[in-house]
Scaffold this motif. Structure first.
Motif, PDB file in Angstrom:
ATOM      1  N   TYR A 173       0.804  -1.221   0.136  1.00 58.72           N
ATOM      2  CA  TYR A 173       0.045  -0.017   0.130  1.00 58.72           C
ATOM      3  C   TYR A 173       0.793   1.062  -0.169  1.00 58.72           C
ATOM      4  CZ  TYR A 173      -3.774  -3.186   1.796  1.00 58.72           C
ATOM      5  OH  TYR A 173      -4.721  -4.081   1.784  1.00 58.72           O
ATOM      6  N   ASP A 174       0.512   2.199  -0.584  1.00 54.55           N
ATOM      7  CA  ASP A 174       0.833   3.539  -0.336  1.00 54.55           C
ATOM      8  C   ASP A 174      -0.082   4.470   0.531  1.00 54.55           C
ATOM      9  OD1 ASP A 174       2.084   5.985  -0.713  1.00 54.55           O
ATOM     10  OD2 ASP A 174       1.630   6.519  -2.587  1.00 54.55           O
ATOM     11  N   ASN A 175      -0.151   4.486   1.573  1.00 57.86           N
ATOM     12  CA  ASN A 175      -1.056   5.040   2.598  1.00 57.86           C
ATOM     13  C   ASN A 175      -2.127   3.962   2.600  1.00 57.86           C
ATOM     14  OD1 ASN A 175       0.548   7.121   3.612  1.00 57.86           O
ATOM     15  ND2 ASN A 175      -0.108   8.414   2.059  1.00 57.86           N
ATOM     16  N   THR A 176      -3.270   4.286   1.915  1.00 58.60           N
ATOM     17  CA  THR A 176      -4.416   3.629   2.186  1.00 58.60           C
ATOM     18  C   THR A 176      -4.785   2.979   0.751  1.00 58.60           C
ATOM     19  OG1 THR A 176      -6.050   5.499   1.836  1.00 58.60           O
ATOM     20  CG2 THR A 176      -5.584   4.707   4.108  1.00 58.60           C
ATOM     21  N   GLU A 177      -4.041   3.388  -0.194  1.00 56.25           N
ATOM     22  CA  GLU A 177      -4.005   3.078  -1.628  1.00 56.25           C
ATOM     23  C   GLU A 177      -3.370   1.707  -1.897  1.00 56.25           C
ATOM     24  OE1 GLU A 177      -3.260   4.256  -6.330  1.00 56.25           O
ATOM     25  OE2 GLU A 177      -2.805   5.558  -4.575  1.00 56.25           O
ATOM     26  N   LEU A 178      -4.016   0.643  -2.347  1.00 53.71           N
ATOM     27  CA  LEU A 178      -3.511  -0.728  -2.904  1.00 53.71           C
ATOM     28  C   LEU A 178      -2.818  -0.493  -4.047  1.00 53.71           C
ATOM     29  CD1 LEU A 178      -3.003  -3.618  -2.069  1.00 53.71           C
ATOM     30  CD2 LEU A 178      -5.118  -4.117  -3.478  1.00 53.71           C
ATOM     31  N   ILE A 179      -1.347  -0.763  -4.096  1.00 51.10           N
ATOM     32  CA  ILE A 179      -0.403  -0.657  -5.299  1.00 51.10           C
ATOM     33  C   ILE A 179      -0.585  -1.994  -6.016  1.00 51.10           C
ATOM     34  CG2 ILE A 179       1.819  -0.170  -5.933  1.00 51.10           C
ATOM     35  CD1 ILE A 179       2.393   1.490  -3.549  1.00 51.10           C
ATOM     36  N   ILE A 180      -0.079  -2.966  -5.229  1.00 52.25           N
ATOM     37  CA  ILE A 180      -0.035  -4.666  -5.817  1.00 52.25           C
ATOM     38  C   ILE A 180       0.134  -5.301  -4.848  1.00 52.25           C
ATOM     39  CG2 ILE A 180       2.567  -4.517  -5.879  1.00 52.25           C
ATOM     40  CD1 ILE A 180       0.616  -5.353  -9.115  1.00 52.25           C
ATOM     41  N   SER A 181      -0.422  -6.724  -5.380  1.00 54.51           N
ATOM     42  CA  SER A 181      -0.549  -7.669  -4.467  1.00 54.51           C
ATOM     43  C   SER A 181       0.389  -8.774  -5.129  1.00 54.51           C
ATOM     44  CB  SER A 181      -1.833  -8.374  -4.178  1.00 54.51           C
ATOM     45  OG  SER A 181      -2.504  -8.901  -5.396  1.00 54.51           O
ATOM     46  N   HIS A 182       1.204  -9.699  -4.138  1.00 50.63           N
ATOM     47  CA  HIS A 182       2.143 -10.765  -4.831  1.00 50.63           C
ATOM     48  C   HIS A 182       1.675 -12.187  -4.154  1.00 50.63           C
ATOM     49  CE1 HIS A 182       5.272  -8.520  -7.181  1.00 50.63           C
ATOM     50  NE2 HIS A 182       5.091  -7.599  -6.286  1.00 50.63           N
ATOM     51  N   ASP A 183       1.858 -13.068  -4.771  1.00 49.05           N
ATOM     52  CA  ASP A 183       1.636 -14.422  -4.072  1.00 49.05           C
ATOM     53  C   ASP A 183       3.087 -14.738  -3.005  1.00 49.05           C
ATOM     54  OD1 ASP A 183      -0.812 -15.215  -5.096  1.00 49.05           O
ATOM     55  OD2 ASP A 183      -0.046 -15.703  -6.963  1.00 49.05           O
ATOM     56  N   ILE A 184       2.975 -15.293  -2.196  1.00 49.41           N
ATOM     57  CA  ILE A 184       4.069 -15.635  -1.240  1.00 49.41           C
ATOM     58  C   ILE A 184       4.407 -16.890  -1.602  1.00 49.41           C
ATOM     59  CG2 ILE A 184       5.119 -15.641   0.981  1.00 49.41           C
ATOM     60  CD1 ILE A 184       3.175 -13.815   2.013  1.00 49.41           C
ATOM     61  N   VAL A 185       5.428 -17.338  -2.236  1.00 50.36           N
ATOM     62  CA  VAL A 185       6.272 -18.451  -2.365  1.00 50.36           C
ATOM     63  C   VAL A 185       7.515 -18.571  -1.626  1.00 50.36           C
ATOM     64  CG1 VAL A 185       7.150 -20.073  -4.122  1.00 50.36           C
ATOM     65  CG2 VAL A 185       5.339 -18.561  -4.742  1.00 50.36           C
ATOM     66  N   ALA A 186       7.546 -19.425  -0.903  1.00 46.10           N
ATOM     67  CA  ALA A 186       8.777 -19.572   0.214  1.00 46.10           C
ATOM     68  C   ALA A 186      10.143 -19.515  -0.299  1.00 46.10           C
ATOM     69  CB  ALA A 186       8.195 -20.667   1.261  1.00 46.10           C
ATOM     70  N   ASN A 187      10.192 -20.474  -1.539  1.00 44.46           N
ATOM     71  CA  ASN A 187      11.530 -20.827  -1.955  1.00 44.46           C
ATOM     72  C   ASN A 187      11.647 -19.611  -3.223  1.00 44.46           C
ATOM     73  OD1 ASN A 187       9.754 -21.732  -4.016  1.00 44.46           O
ATOM     74  ND2 ASN A 187      10.642 -23.714  -4.254  1.00 44.46           N
ATOM     75  N   LYS A 188      10.817 -18.669  -3.369  1.00 46.77           N
ATOM     76  CA  LYS A 188      11.396 -17.922  -4.661  1.00 46.77           C
ATOM     77  C   LYS A 188      11.444 -16.351  -3.772  1.00 46.77           C
ATOM     78  CE  LYS A 188       9.328 -15.978  -8.737  1.00 46.77           C
ATOM     79  NZ  LYS A 188       7.927 -15.775  -9.701  1.00 46.77           N
ATOM     80  N   LYS A 189      12.969 -16.230  -4.025  1.00 49.07           N
ATOM     81  CA  LYS A 189      13.497 -15.257  -3.220  1.00 49.07           C
ATOM     82  C   LYS A 189      13.197 -13.668  -3.960  1.00 49.07           C
ATOM     83  CE  LYS A 189      15.447 -17.595  -0.106  1.00 49.07           C
ATOM     84  NZ  LYS A 189      14.823 -17.161   1.589  1.00 49.07           N
ATOM     85  N   ILE A 190      13.193 -13.590  -5.192  1.00 51.78           N
ATOM     86  CA  ILE A 190      12.967 -12.493  -5.939  1.00 51.78           C
ATOM     87  C   ILE A 190      11.709 -12.610  -7.014  1.00 51.78           C
ATOM     88  CG2 ILE A 190      14.073 -10.652  -7.805  1.00 51.78           C
ATOM     89  CD1 ILE A 190      16.706 -11.395  -6.649  1.00 51.78           C
ATOM     90  N   ASN A 191      10.875 -11.781  -6.500  1.00 51.94           N
ATOM     91  CA  ASN A 191       9.589 -11.642  -7.512  1.00 51.94           C
ATOM     92  C   ASN A 191       9.230 -10.382  -7.785  1.00 51.94           C
ATOM     93  OD1 ASN A 191       8.102 -14.283  -5.540  1.00 51.94           O
ATOM     94  ND2 ASN A 191       9.751 -13.090  -4.420  1.00 51.94           N
ATOM     95  N   TYR A 192       9.540 -10.298  -9.388  1.00 53.03           N
ATOM     96  CA  TYR A 192       9.129  -9.125 -10.068  1.00 53.03           C
ATOM     97  C   TYR A 192       7.634  -9.530 -10.851  1.00 53.03           C
ATOM     98  CZ  TYR A 192      13.702  -6.491 -10.074  1.00 53.03           C
ATOM     99  OH  TYR A 192      14.498  -5.742  -9.855  1.00 53.03           O
ATOM    100  N   LYS A 193       7.011  -8.556 -10.802  1.00 55.57           N
ATOM    101  CA  LYS A 193       5.915  -8.580 -11.906  1.00 55.57           C
ATOM    102  C   LYS A 193       6.396  -8.192 -13.255  1.00 55.57           C
ATOM    103  CE  LYS A 193       2.259  -9.183  -9.039  1.00 55.57           C
ATOM    104  NZ  LYS A 193       1.229 -10.461  -9.131  1.00 55.57           N
ATOM    105  N   GLU A 194       5.893  -8.895 -14.209  1.00 59.46           N
ATOM    106  CA  GLU A 194       6.554  -8.813 -15.512  1.00 59.46           C
ATOM    107  C   GLU A 194       6.441  -7.102 -16.062  1.00 59.46           C
ATOM    108  OE1 GLU A 194       6.110 -10.468 -19.978  1.00 59.46           O
ATOM    109  OE2 GLU A 194       5.578 -11.692 -18.534  1.00 59.46           O
TER     110      GLU A 194
END
Length: 401
Positions: A336-357
């Motif tokens: 979030y940026d203050n109360t505005e949702l920017i993005i959501s990511h799935d949490i994958v335990a063994n994935k250290k770096i998570n870029y949206k394309e």
């Protein structure tokens, strides 16, 4: 006299006079000084000599922290006493710290949990990058069972979130919790706990108590254990990522709980088996989740990534160097940026770096202005695949080790 008057010695005569073998007298006369009292035997620590000297030169470094580092990272198989003896024999090796005394007091099983921050820790990785963070440190007063938790910030939300995580780690709650005038939960004016923390204590079924700042006779146990954080010092220039720091802290936590305590004469992990029977059961999940899901502040790096629990997640380029808030819920990370949702990511335990394309493409566009969008999209796809393979292979190598 013989030497002064340049006389030729009569070793046979001297032997009879002093009841000694003439050959022995002759040997000493010619300069023999007797057998050496010590042997020049090499030490098993000689191969670590430069490392020992370097690590002890760091401000705040202790011999105990050096021993932990050598044992866990350099495969040193000797004892702690061997290391201390070796250091005493070498005057150029000296721990750059001062000893401090702390007085302890005793409590009943399940009676008290002490908590505190180890603040503003700075570590430098092998590439010269500085990491600054805090550690939320807690201890069950009876068993000395300890829990260290990495925390980027020290806000009120961080305190409540860490306390819930701590209670889940111990498997129950104590009658009371004790801390000092922690600014995030204590009002500046009247020095009383804020209403949010009082509400939290009520929900957890605990009594909140406050002691004087840095007074060991009231909060000595947790402050004594905080000294173990000096064990991080020898790891400077030895690690790579934030996730590595988290793993080092876990190693230290295990070691601390398996060391015999000087006061109790037992390992905390063993006394904890008795104390946990006296802990009050945790509140229901609905109460716990409302505190576990509090937002946490994070800063966006130049790579368009934020750090969360050892993994990294991307945001749009315009948020670089800004501080955002994150919440974890149902295995998803919401940013979030203050109360505005920017993005959501799935949490994958063994994935250290998570870029949206789309974030990765945006980053490439700003640096590869001579390429068209099709070329950039193709390059982004290949790079993201390579990045996924790299982090996966690194995890496999660590597991093999």
């Amino acid at each position: 006299m013989i030497e002064t008057f340049e006389m030729k010695p009569n070793f046979t005569y001297l032997g009879k006079k002093y009841d000694l073998d003439p050959r022995t007298i002759k040997k000493y006369y010619q300069g023999y000084n007797g057998k050496a009292t010590t042997r020049a035997k090499p030490s098993m620590l000689d191969e670590y000599k430069d490392i020992i000297k370097e690590k002890l030169s760091y401000k705040g470094s202790k011999v105990s922290s050096l021993y932990f580092f050598l044992k866990n990272e350099k495969e040193y198989g000797g004892s702690y006493s061997t290391l201390t003896y070796y250091i005493r024999k070498h005057p150029d090796m000296k721990s750059n710290t001062k000893n401090e005394s702390h007085v302890r007091f005793e409590t009943k099983p399940g009676e008290q949990l002490q908590f505190d921050w180890v603040e503003n820790i700075k570590m430098i990785n092998k590439y010269g990058v500085e990491f600054e963070f805090n550690i939320f440190s807690t201890e069950l007063s009876y068993s000395r069972m300890h829990h260290f938790n990495y925390s980027k910030y020290k806000t009120r939300e961080d305190v409540l979130n860490n306390l819930v995580g701590t209670f889940k780690f111990y498997g129950g709650v104590t009658e009371t919790v004790l801390t000092d005038n922690m600014s995030s939960i204590v009002n500046t004016n009247d020095k009383k706990f804020c209403k949010e923390f009082k509400s939290f204590a009520k929900d957890m079924g605990i009594k909140e108590k406050k002691c004087k700042v840095r007074h060991p006779y009231t909060k000595g146990k947790v402050e004594v254990r905080n000294k173990f954080m000096k064990w991080l010092i020898p790891y400077n220039y030895e690690f790579e990522t934030e996730a590595d720091i988290v793993e080092i802290i876990k190693k230290i936590n295990i070691e601390v709980n398996n060391r015999i305590n000087n006061t109790t004469g037992m390992k905390p992990i063993l006394l904890y088996e008795k104390e946990k029977e006296y802990l009050t059961p945790l509140p229901n999940n609905q109460i716990l989740e409302q505190y576990m899901n509090l937002s946490i502040q994070v800063k966006v790096q130049n790579t368009m990534l934020i750090n969360y629990k050892g993994n990294q997640y991307s945001v749009p380029k315009k948020y670089i160097n800004k501080t955002l808030k994150v919440k974890e819920f149902d295995n998803k990370l919401y940013i979030y940026d203050n109360t505005e949702l920017i993005i959501s990511h799935d949490i994958v335990a063994n994935k250290k770096i998570n870029y949206k394309e789309q974030h990765y493409i945006e980053g490439l566009q700003s640096s590869l202005k001579d390429k068209n969008i099709n070329e950039i999209e193709e390059l982004a796809k290949k790079n993201l695949e390579l990045l996924d393979n790299l982090t996966t292979n690194r995890k496999k190598e660590n597991n093999d080790k």
